[in-house]
Design a protein around this motif. Sequence first.
Motif, PDB file in Angstrom:
ATOM      1  N   ASP A  34       0.809  -1.095   0.027  1.00 41.47           N
ATOM      2  CA  ASP A  34      -0.043   0.039   0.149  1.00 41.47           C
ATOM      3  C   ASP A  34       0.935   1.256  -0.051  1.00 41.47           C
ATOM      4  N   ARG A  35       0.821   2.027  -1.149  1.00 42.66           N
ATOM      5  CA  ARG A  35       1.878   3.315  -1.284  1.00 42.66           C
ATOM      6  C   ARG A  35       1.559   4.250  -0.015  1.00 42.66           C
ATOM      7  N   LEU A  36       0.221   4.311   0.336  1.00 39.72           N
ATOM      8  CA  LEU A  36       0.200   5.147   1.507  1.00 39.72           C
ATOM      9  C   LEU A  36       0.737   4.662   2.782  1.00 39.72           C
ATOM     10  N   LEU A  66      -0.477  11.015  -9.814  1.00 34.38           N
ATOM     11  CA  LEU A  66      -1.569  10.328  -9.086  1.00 34.38           C
ATOM     12  C   LEU A  66      -1.235   8.878  -9.510  1.00 34.38           C
ATOM     13  N   LYS A  67      -1.124   8.232  -8.175  1.00 27.60           N
ATOM     14  CA  LYS A  67      -0.969   6.641  -8.360  1.00 27.60           C
ATOM     15  C   LYS A  67      -1.871   5.814  -7.416  1.00 27.60           C
ATOM     16  N   THR A  68      -2.544   4.636  -7.950  1.00 20.41           N
ATOM     17  CA  THR A  68      -3.161   3.874  -7.208  1.00 20.41           C
ATOM     18  C   THR A  68      -2.530   3.274  -5.968  1.00 20.41           C
ATOM     19  N   GLY A  83      -1.515   2.077 -13.503  1.00 23.00           N
ATOM     20  CA  GLY A  83      -1.973   2.567 -12.220  1.00 23.00           C
ATOM     21  C   GLY A  83      -1.295   4.043 -11.726  1.00 23.00           C
ATOM     22  N   GLN A  84      -1.074   4.690 -12.734  1.00 21.47           N
ATOM     23  CA  GLN A  84      -0.279   6.052 -12.238  1.00 21.47           C
ATOM     24  C   GLN A  84      -0.665   6.911 -13.599  1.00 21.47           C
ATOM     25  N   ALA A  85      -0.850   8.226 -13.258  1.00 20.42           N
ATOM     26  CA  ALA A  85      -0.899   9.344 -13.934  1.00 20.42           C
ATOM     27  C   ALA A  85      -0.372  10.706 -13.686  1.00 20.42           C
ATOM     28  N   LEU A 109      -1.635  11.228  -4.173  1.00 19.82           N
ATOM     29  CA  LEU A 109      -1.096  12.254  -4.986  1.00 19.82           C
ATOM     30  C   LEU A 109       0.489  12.433  -4.397  1.00 19.82           C
ATOM     31  N   GLU A 110       1.216  12.200  -5.384  1.00 17.32           N
ATOM     32  CA  GLU A 110       2.617  12.723  -4.920  1.00 17.32           C
ATOM     33  C   GLU A 110       3.243  13.954  -5.900  1.00 17.32           C
ATOM     34  N   ALA A 111       4.033  14.863  -5.010  1.00 16.14           N
ATOM     35  CA  ALA A 111       4.649  15.946  -5.740  1.00 16.14           C
ATOM     36  C   ALA A 111       5.286  15.285  -6.954  1.00 16.14           C
ATOM     37  N   PHE A 112       5.481  15.934  -8.125  1.00 16.23           N
ATOM     38  CA  PHE A 112       6.481  15.415  -9.054  1.00 16.23           C
ATOM     39  C   PHE A 112       7.669  15.789  -8.611  1.00 16.23           C
ATOM     40  N   VAL A 113       8.695  14.941  -8.875  1.00 19.00           N
ATOM     41  CA  VAL A 113      10.168  15.218  -8.143  1.00 19.00           C
ATOM     42  C   VAL A 113      11.100  15.297  -9.640  1.00 19.00           C
ATOM     43  N   PRO A 114      11.502  16.662  -9.849  1.00 19.74           N
ATOM     44  CA  PRO A 114      12.545  16.790 -10.710  1.00 19.74           C
ATOM     45  C   PRO A 114      13.870  16.265 -10.495  1.00 19.74           C
ATOM     46  N   PHE A 115      13.857  14.884 -10.552  1.00 20.23           N
ATOM     47  CA  PHE A 115      15.137  14.224 -10.142  1.00 20.23           C
ATOM     48  C   PHE A 115      16.149  14.587 -10.865  1.00 20.23           C
ATOM     49  N   GLU A 116      17.504  14.307 -10.613  1.00 26.71           N
ATOM     50  CA  GLU A 116      18.558  14.521 -11.483  1.00 26.71           C
ATOM     51  C   GLU A 116      18.943  12.968 -12.133  1.00 26.71           C
ATOM     52  N   ARG A 117      18.675  11.760 -10.931  1.00 25.06           N
ATOM     53  CA  ARG A 117      18.701  10.501 -11.421  1.00 25.06           C
ATOM     54  C   ARG A 117      18.147   9.852 -10.643  1.00 25.06           C
ATOM     55  N   GLU A 118      17.620   8.584 -10.947  1.00 21.86           N
ATOM     56  CA  GLU A 118      17.119   7.436 -10.121  1.00 21.86           C
ATOM     57  C   GLU A 118      18.186   6.503  -9.695  1.00 21.86           C
ATOM     58  N   ILE A 119      18.224   6.021  -8.228  1.00 16.69           N
ATOM     59  CA  ILE A 119      19.042   5.154  -7.789  1.00 16.69           C
ATOM     60  C   ILE A 119      18.334   4.063  -7.098  1.00 16.69           C
ATOM     61  N   GLU A 170      17.773   3.452 -15.541  1.00 18.90           N
ATOM     62  CA  GLU A 170      17.250   4.270 -16.388  1.00 18.90           C
ATOM     63  C   GLU A 170      15.953   3.700 -16.691  1.00 18.90           C
ATOM     64  N   HIS A 171      14.954   4.385 -16.686  1.00 20.06           N
ATOM     65  CA  HIS A 171      13.916   3.787 -17.298  1.00 20.06           C
ATOM     66  C   HIS A 171      13.269   4.041 -18.680  1.00 20.06           C
ATOM     67  N   ARG A 172      12.612   3.297 -19.291  1.00 24.06           N
ATOM     68  CA  ARG A 172      12.013   3.696 -20.535  1.00 24.06           C
ATOM     69  C   ARG A 172      10.491   3.345 -20.695  1.00 24.06           C
ATOM     70  N   MET A 226      15.085   5.159  -4.755  1.00 23.70           N
ATOM     71  CA  MET A 226      15.159   6.704  -4.526  1.00 23.70           C
ATOM     72  C   MET A 226      15.507   7.640  -5.734  1.00 23.70           C
ATOM     73  N   PHE A 227      14.906   8.760  -5.414  1.00 19.56           N
ATOM     74  CA  PHE A 227      15.384   9.926  -6.357  1.00 19.56           C
ATOM     75  C   PHE A 227      16.568  10.662  -6.027  1.00 19.56           C
ATOM     76  N   VAL A 228      17.626  11.115  -6.779  1.00 17.90           N
ATOM     77  CA  VAL A 228      18.466  11.931  -6.297  1.00 17.90           C
ATOM     78  C   VAL A 228      18.021  13.286  -7.010  1.00 17.90           C
ATOM     79  N   VAL A 253      13.184   8.764  -0.843  1.00 19.19           N
ATOM     80  CA  VAL A 253      12.522   7.420  -1.013  1.00 19.19           C
ATOM     81  C   VAL A 253      11.532   7.338  -2.037  1.00 19.19           C
ATOM     82  N   ASN A 254      11.514   6.677  -2.921  1.00 19.16           N
ATOM     83  CA  ASN A 254      10.145   6.378  -3.923  1.00 19.16           C
ATOM     84  C   ASN A 254       9.337   5.355  -3.574  1.00 19.16           C
ATOM     85  N   GLU A 255      10.135   3.924  -3.396  1.00 18.07           N
ATOM     86  CA  GLU A 255       9.359   2.994  -3.143  1.00 18.07           C
ATOM     87  C   GLU A 255      10.335   1.747  -2.435  1.00 18.07           C
ATOM     88  N   ILE A 256       9.497   0.934  -1.790  1.00 17.73           N
ATOM     89  CA  ILE A 256      10.212  -0.187  -1.416  1.00 17.73           C
ATOM     90  C   ILE A 256       9.705  -1.408  -1.855  1.00 17.73           C
TER      91      ILE A 256
HETATM   92  P1  AMP Z   1       6.841   3.672  -9.335  1.00 19.07           P
HETATM   93  O1  AMP Z   1       5.836   2.822  -9.716  1.00 19.07           O
HETATM   94  O2  AMP Z   1       6.323   4.699  -8.046  1.00 19.07           O
HETATM   95  O3  AMP Z   1       8.036   3.020  -9.041  1.00 19.07           O
HETATM   96  O4  AMP Z   1       7.191   4.808 -10.473  1.00 19.07           O
HETATM   97  C1  AMP Z   1       7.771   4.295 -11.508  1.00 19.07           C
HETATM   98  C2  AMP Z   1       8.517   5.517 -12.040  1.00 19.07           C
HETATM   99  O5  AMP Z   1       7.844   6.602 -12.302  1.00 19.07           O
HETATM  100  C3  AMP Z   1       9.544   5.837 -11.197  1.00 19.07           C
HETATM  101  O6  AMP Z   1      10.859   5.158 -11.361  1.00 19.07           O
HETATM  102  C4  AMP Z   1       9.869   7.483 -11.833  1.00 19.07           C
HETATM  103  O7  AMP Z   1      10.506   7.254 -13.121  1.00 19.07           O
HETATM  104  C5  AMP Z   1       8.444   8.052 -12.048  1.00 19.07           C
HETATM  105  N1  AMP Z   1       8.063   8.557 -10.977  1.00 19.07           N
HETATM  106  C6  AMP Z   1       7.221   7.904  -9.939  1.00 19.07           C
HETATM  107  N2  AMP Z   1       7.056   8.974  -9.094  1.00 19.07           N
HETATM  108  C7  AMP Z   1       7.417   9.856  -9.416  1.00 19.07           C
HETATM  109  C8  AMP Z   1       7.508  11.223  -8.819  1.00 19.07           C
HETATM  110  N3  AMP Z   1       6.869  11.666  -7.654  1.00 19.07           N
HETATM  111  N4  AMP Z   1       8.042  12.170  -9.377  1.00 19.07           N
HETATM  112  C9  AMP Z   1       8.780  11.883 -10.741  1.00 19.07           C
HETATM  113  N5  AMP Z   1       8.889  10.816 -11.254  1.00 19.07           N
HETATM  114  C10 AMP Z   1       7.983   9.770 -10.553  1.00 19.07           C
END
Ligand code: AMP
Length: 368
Positions: free
Chosen positions: A110-112, A150-152, A161-163, A185-195, A216-218, A260-262, A273-276
């Motif tokens: 559960d993301r929340l 926005l994520k489920t 499940g994201q928009a 709802l999560e703030a959009f993170v203007p990340f430099e890279r994902e780790i 790197e995601h595609r 994580m986002f850097v 931290v983005n996700e565990i």
């Molecule tokens: P997630 O399913 O939460 O791992 O999200 C998949 C991908 O969407 C992440 O690896 C990021 O590239 C992008 N993403 C997710 N959440 C955010 C956020 N809050 N801000 C910016 N990009 C995001």
Amino acid sequence: MSDAKQVKLKPGDTIGILGGGQLGRMLAMAAARLGLRCQIFSPDPDSPAFDVVLNATCAEYADVEALELFAGDVDVITYEFENVPSAAAMVLDARRPVLPNRKILETTQDRLAEKDFVTRLGIGTAAYADVTSVASLREAIVRIGLPAVLKTRRFGYDGKGQAIIREGDDIAKVWTSLATKSAILEAFVPFEREISVIAARSATGEVECFDVTENEHRDHILNISRAPAAIPEALAEEARSIAGKIANALDYVGVLAVEMFVLANGTGPKVLVNEIAPRVHNSGHWTLDGASVSQFEQHIRAIAGWPLGKPVRHGEIVTMTNLIGDEINDYEKWLSVPGATVHIYGKGAPRPGRKMGHVTEVRPPKGK
Ligand code: AMP
């Protein structure tokens, strides 16, 4: 209930794995190298993990009788995906130790709950809000601002499940398109890279992290991972210590991944931290050929009650490239690339977005 400290497997013992995908397959292959057997439980008769084990249970996760028989056949139970139904985990846990502990699933499914847990530990995440209706979505947007994501709360993966919501978007339409009543709802993170950090924790509380990985995601799907991440050592240390703190707080036994986002900020970069993921993770596949002990072996060691390895990276840089969909058809080309190791998951048809295999490439240290 699981008592992780009671588990001490011997070669020849059997590990039960819930889930029959490539992660289960690679866990079973790592276990085999250590003289341990695996039995896979999966409802999908075409599970790629079935190919590498002698005993498999093909049944639904709601099939209590099948779960009980499966538990009777194995010495410890683990899982390769986080959406294990809690009822199934409960049935199994009454019979055999389930590691990592099934309570962890409640937090990570559960993301929340996950974001609340991370926040309680004093670890940074993107600003977030609970959203249950279009009205609460509008309120959350006022608080968090746009753009936002926005994520489920449950069952999202690989961007499903994201928009992303941007200025001027039709909010009601976005809410309807997600087809859920529980989201964040999560703030959009203007990340430099994902780790990500792949960490292992033993039942006795020892933690071992692999080198921090850059991802790197595609099209929202992991494309390339690189280890070590090109970040300052102090930041890598912070990332590893965050993963260790999370593993300790969960009383975790096994391997987990923390994405994580850097963020580049005024006073220097920082991580959020983005996700565990309470399991072995795609961004740790480089460890199969790029480290002395892989993430799969670390997980098996941890749940077997064996000492964790002290992983040493083999090359200066190790990369992992996913073979997604039709890219698997290039496997012969990859087989001829110097330094490359090809992994094919044995899945059926290469559908778009389907992870079919991966390639690791180890770059030797300079001068070799
Ligand atoms: P997630 O399913 O939460 O791992 O999200 C998949 C991908 O969407 C992440 O690896 C990021 O590239 C992008 N993403 C997710 N959440 C955010 C956020 N809050 N801000 C910016 N990009 C995001």
